[in-house]
Design a protein around this motif. Structure first.
Motif, PDB file in Angstrom:
ATOM      1  N   GLU A 174      56.765  62.184  32.602  1.00  0.00           N
ATOM      2  CA  GLU A 174      56.987  61.030  33.397  1.00  0.00           C
ATOM      3  C   GLU A 174      56.007  60.485  34.126  1.00  0.00           C
ATOM      4  O   GLU A 174      56.082  59.256  34.600  1.00  0.00           O
ATOM      5  N   GLN A 175      54.800  61.040  34.293  1.00  0.00           N
ATOM      6  CA  GLN A 175      53.404  60.508  34.856  1.00  0.00           C
ATOM      7  C   GLN A 175      52.989  59.319  34.050  1.00  0.00           C
ATOM      8  O   GLN A 175      52.561  58.134  34.300  1.00  0.00           O
ATOM      9  N   ARG A 176      53.168  59.419  32.520  1.00  0.00           N
ATOM     10  CA  ARG A 176      52.793  58.389  31.770  1.00  0.00           C
ATOM     11  C   ARG A 176      53.358  56.928  32.030  1.00  0.00           C
ATOM     12  O   ARG A 176      52.823  56.048  32.019  1.00  0.00           O
ATOM     13  N   THR A 177      54.643  56.980  32.195  1.00  0.00           N
ATOM     14  CA  THR A 177      55.571  55.726  32.713  1.00  0.00           C
ATOM     15  C   THR A 177      54.908  55.090  33.815  1.00  0.00           C
ATOM     16  O   THR A 177      54.722  53.829  33.961  1.00  0.00           O
ATOM     17  N   ILE A 178      54.469  55.927  34.918  1.00  0.00           N
ATOM     18  CA  ILE A 178      54.089  55.285  36.237  1.00  0.00           C
ATOM     19  C   ILE A 178      52.238  54.848  35.818  1.00  0.00           C
ATOM     20  O   ILE A 178      52.271  53.757  36.307  1.00  0.00           O
ATOM     21  N   LEU A 179      52.000  55.432  34.896  1.00  0.00           N
ATOM     22  CA  LEU A 179      50.422  54.946  34.522  1.00  0.00           C
ATOM     23  C   LEU A 179      50.438  53.923  33.741  1.00  0.00           C
ATOM     24  O   LEU A 179      49.710  52.757  34.354  1.00  0.00           O
ATOM     25  N   VAL A 180      51.340  53.655  32.856  1.00  0.00           N
ATOM     26  CA  VAL A 180      51.606  52.454  32.093  1.00  0.00           C
ATOM     27  C   VAL A 180      51.824  51.392  32.968  1.00  0.00           C
ATOM     28  O   VAL A 180      51.191  50.237  32.920  1.00  0.00           O
ATOM     29  N   ASP A 181      52.860  51.489  33.864  1.00  0.00           N
ATOM     30  CA  ASP A 181      53.304  50.530  34.844  1.00  0.00           C
ATOM     31  C   ASP A 181      52.195  49.888  35.743  1.00  0.00           C
ATOM     32  O   ASP A 181      52.017  48.645  35.856  1.00  0.00           O
ATOM     33  N   ARG A 182      51.376  50.966  36.286  1.00  0.00           N
ATOM     34  CA  ARG A 182      50.158  50.317  37.106  1.00  0.00           C
ATOM     35  C   ARG A 182      49.131  49.803  36.266  1.00  0.00           C
ATOM     36  O   ARG A 182      48.399  49.051  36.827  1.00  0.00           O
ATOM     37  N   ARG A 183      48.773  50.317  35.108  1.00  0.00           N
ATOM     38  CA  ARG A 183      47.904  49.788  34.275  1.00  0.00           C
ATOM     39  C   ARG A 183      48.348  48.314  33.982  1.00  0.00           C
ATOM     40  O   ARG A 183      47.262  47.303  34.151  1.00  0.00           O
ATOM     41  N   LEU A 184      49.419  47.799  33.724  1.00  0.00           N
ATOM     42  CA  LEU A 184      49.909  46.671  33.458  1.00  0.00           C
ATOM     43  C   LEU A 184      49.813  45.727  34.774  1.00  0.00           C
ATOM     44  O   LEU A 184      49.292  44.545  34.758  1.00  0.00           O
ATOM     45  N   GLN A 185      49.996  46.494  35.792  1.00  0.00           N
ATOM     46  CA  GLN A 185      49.780  45.442  36.929  1.00  0.00           C
ATOM     47  C   GLN A 185      48.230  45.252  37.178  1.00  0.00           C
ATOM     48  O   GLN A 185      48.011  44.044  37.663  1.00  0.00           O
ATOM     49  N   THR A 186      47.557  46.036  36.975  1.00  0.00           N
ATOM     50  CA  THR A 186      46.112  45.826  36.961  1.00  0.00           C
ATOM     51  C   THR A 186      45.752  44.707  36.288  1.00  0.00           C
ATOM     52  O   THR A 186      45.093  43.843  36.595  1.00  0.00           O
ATOM     53  N   VAL A 187      45.995  44.610  34.793  1.00  0.00           N
ATOM     54  CA  VAL A 187      45.571  43.622  34.022  1.00  0.00           C
ATOM     55  C   VAL A 187      46.192  42.402  34.432  1.00  0.00           C
ATOM     56  O   VAL A 187      45.345  41.208  34.345  1.00  0.00           O
ATOM     57  N   ARG A 188      47.399  42.396  34.855  1.00  0.00           N
ATOM     58  CA  ARG A 188      48.082  41.120  35.314  1.00  0.00           C
ATOM     59  C   ARG A 188      47.331  40.514  36.319  1.00  0.00           C
ATOM     60  O   ARG A 188      47.026  39.251  36.439  1.00  0.00           O
ATOM     61  N   LEU A 189      46.876  41.122  37.387  1.00  0.00           N
ATOM     62  CA  LEU A 189      46.325  40.782  38.544  1.00  0.00           C
ATOM     63  C   LEU A 189      44.843  40.194  38.321  1.00  0.00           C
ATOM     64  O   LEU A 189      44.308  39.433  38.647  1.00  0.00           O
ATOM     65  N   ARG A 190      44.068  41.124  37.460  1.00  0.00           N
ATOM     66  CA  ARG A 190      42.768  40.776  37.043  1.00  0.00           C
ATOM     67  C   ARG A 190      42.729  39.512  36.194  1.00  0.00           C
ATOM     68  O   ARG A 190      41.937  38.581  36.292  1.00  0.00           O
ATOM     69  N   ARG A 191      43.689  39.272  35.198  1.00  0.00           N
ATOM     70  CA  ARG A 191      43.909  37.920  34.557  1.00  0.00           C
ATOM     71  C   ARG A 191      43.556  36.752  35.364  1.00  0.00           C
ATOM     72  O   ARG A 191      43.060  35.652  34.982  1.00  0.00           O
ATOM     73  N   PHE A 192      44.291  36.686  36.488  1.00  0.00           N
ATOM     74  CA  PHE A 192      43.927  35.361  37.438  1.00  0.00           C
ATOM     75  C   PHE A 192      42.872  35.658  38.776  1.00  0.00           C
ATOM     76  O   PHE A 192      42.458  34.558  38.846  1.00  0.00           O
ATOM     77  N   LEU A 193      42.560  36.875  39.111  1.00  0.00           N
ATOM     78  CA  LEU A 193      41.813  36.912  39.997  1.00  0.00           C
ATOM     79  C   LEU A 193      40.233  36.589  39.344  1.00  0.00           C
ATOM     80  O   LEU A 193      39.585  35.872  40.361  1.00  0.00           O
ATOM     81  N   VAL A 194      39.761  37.039  38.321  1.00  0.00           N
ATOM     82  CA  VAL A 194      38.671  36.595  37.835  1.00  0.00           C
ATOM     83  C   VAL A 194      38.311  35.171  37.814  1.00  0.00           C
ATOM     84  O   VAL A 194      37.397  34.607  38.429  1.00  0.00           O
ATOM     85  N   PRO A 195      39.175  34.235  37.140  1.00  0.00           N
ATOM     86  CA  PRO A 195      38.909  32.750  37.148  1.00  0.00           C
ATOM     87  C   PRO A 195      39.188  32.310  38.724  1.00  0.00           C
ATOM     88  O   PRO A 195      38.622  31.217  39.100  1.00  0.00           O
ATOM     89  N   GLN A 196      40.196  32.878  39.568  1.00  0.00           N
ATOM     90  CA  GLN A 196      40.403  32.606  40.948  1.00  0.00           C
ATOM     91  C   GLN A 196      38.822  32.651  41.689  1.00  0.00           C
ATOM     92  O   GLN A 196      38.611  31.969  42.623  1.00  0.00           O
ATOM     93  N   LYS A 197      38.197  33.698  41.342  1.00  0.00           N
ATOM     94  CA  LYS A 197      36.913  33.689  42.360  1.00  0.00           C
ATOM     95  C   LYS A 197      35.767  32.691  41.878  1.00  0.00           C
ATOM     96  O   LYS A 197      35.257  32.130  42.789  1.00  0.00           O
ATOM     97  N   GLU A 198      35.864  32.072  40.614  1.00  0.00           N
ATOM     98  CA  GLU A 198      35.196  31.019  40.256  1.00  0.00           C
ATOM     99  C   GLU A 198      35.769  29.762  40.936  1.00  0.00           C
ATOM    100  O   GLU A 198      35.161  29.066  41.413  1.00  0.00           O
TER     101      GLU A 198
END
Length: 319
Positions: A174-198
């Motif tokens: 069951e830890q794998r489900t939590i990990l996959v969910d948190r990784r997807l959140q990280t990817v989605r946040l990074r997708r917009f924060l990198v251009p937002q910094k610029e």
């Protein structure tokens, strides 16, 4: 005008009054803020009728998909930012877009979903505690959008930290489900924060003639915070990858252990199966056919061979 969410005219002292009649030309004095819902088509019709607003600005304000950016357009600056989604029952990583086009005396903002940072500024203006001009509004919105991200990223770090501690003691499916969910959140946040910094760094350049030193410091601080958040997300992504490798290694170890047991059993029963197959052929000349005790003697030989193979493998440290 169901597309109109707010039309506020600043009083220059932190307050604002609500107006109902939208301007037909760009204001050249004071400070005016129009906030509309871009999912309503009538709002675009109103903007198209204002001659001094370029068509490219209207298209950007009503675009279906946006990425953070800052660009000079016409008499103003087009600013597209993203904020974490803190609406009830929403995923914070499903970031909400805020589109702004600002001149020294006029700002228009559009949205498709509610953004709490905008709601906060409207409430502050109604209480007389808001920004005094357009430059301060842009700087404050940029700062509050960035500040609200801290809790979401800190929550991700805490969750992954707890998950790492649990995995150090025991790896569970069951830890794998939590990990996959948190990784997807990280990817989605990074997708917009990198251009937002610029975008925020560019904003500091485009607005330097409008803003005071304090407002510029707020924008630069927001840019520094975004940089720190991007670095934190990079670290979180690496930690997620390491934990996924740990899951893969754990699964491989379990599979190898099971295959090893099967190999040991196959090694023990292979010669026994050969003998039973050999003595099971139904042709003449088989030894012991006429002896009533031959079957039990053969079984005893098989048991002795099986025990002997087990002892030999044990001494050879095969298991």
């Amino acid at each position: 005008m169901d597309y109109l969410l707010h039309y506020l005219k600043f009083d220059g002292q932190g307050g604002a009054t609500r107006e109902t009649q939208l301007p037909t030309v760009l204001p050249e004095s004071g400070a005016h803020w129009v906030h509309i819902d871009c999912s309503k088509g009538d709002g675009r019709d109103w903007l198209d009728n204002i001659a001094d607003i370029p068509e490219a600005v209207v298209d950007a304000l009503f675009a279906d998909e946006t990425r953070p950016r800052t660009v000079k357009m016409g008499q103003g600056v087009l600013i597209t930012l993203r904020g974490v989604n803190l609406n009830p029952d929403s995923d914070p990583s499903d970031m909400v877009s805020l589109r702004l086009w600002a001149t020294p005396h006029f700002i228009i903002s559009t949205r498709r979903r509610r953004l709490l940072s905008v709601v906060e500024q409207v409430n502050n203006l109604e209480k007389g505690e808001g920004p005094e001009n357009i430059a301060e509004l842009v700087a404050t919105l940029t700062h509050t959008l960035t500040a609200r991200m801290a809790g979401v990223i800190d929550g991700l770090e805490d969750t992954l930290g707890e998950l790492e501690e649990e995995m150090s003691e025991q790896v569970l499916p069951e830890q794998r489900t939590i990990l996959v969910d948190r990784r997807l959140q990280t990817v989605r946040l990074r997708r917009f924060l990198v251009p937002q910094k610029e975008a925020i760094s560019r904003l500091a350049v485009e607005l330097q003639s409008w803003v005071t030193k304090e407002q510029m410091a707020d924008i630069q601080e927001a840019a520094n915070d975004i940089t720190r958040y991007v670095e934190a997300l990079e670290s979180l992504r690496e930690r997620c990858l390491l934990m996924q490798e740990e899951f893969a290694n754990h699964q491989a170890e379990k599979m190898n252990a099971r295959m090893y047991v099967l190999s040991i059993l196959s090694g023990i029963f292979m010669p026994l199966g050969f003998l039973t197959g050999l003595f099971g052929i139904n042709i003449g000349g088989m030894p012991g056919v006429e002896n009533g005790a031959a079957f039990w003697l053969f079984v005893g030989v098989l048991v002795f061979m099986g025990i002997g193979q087990y002892v030999l493998m044990r001494k050879s440290r095969w298991f």
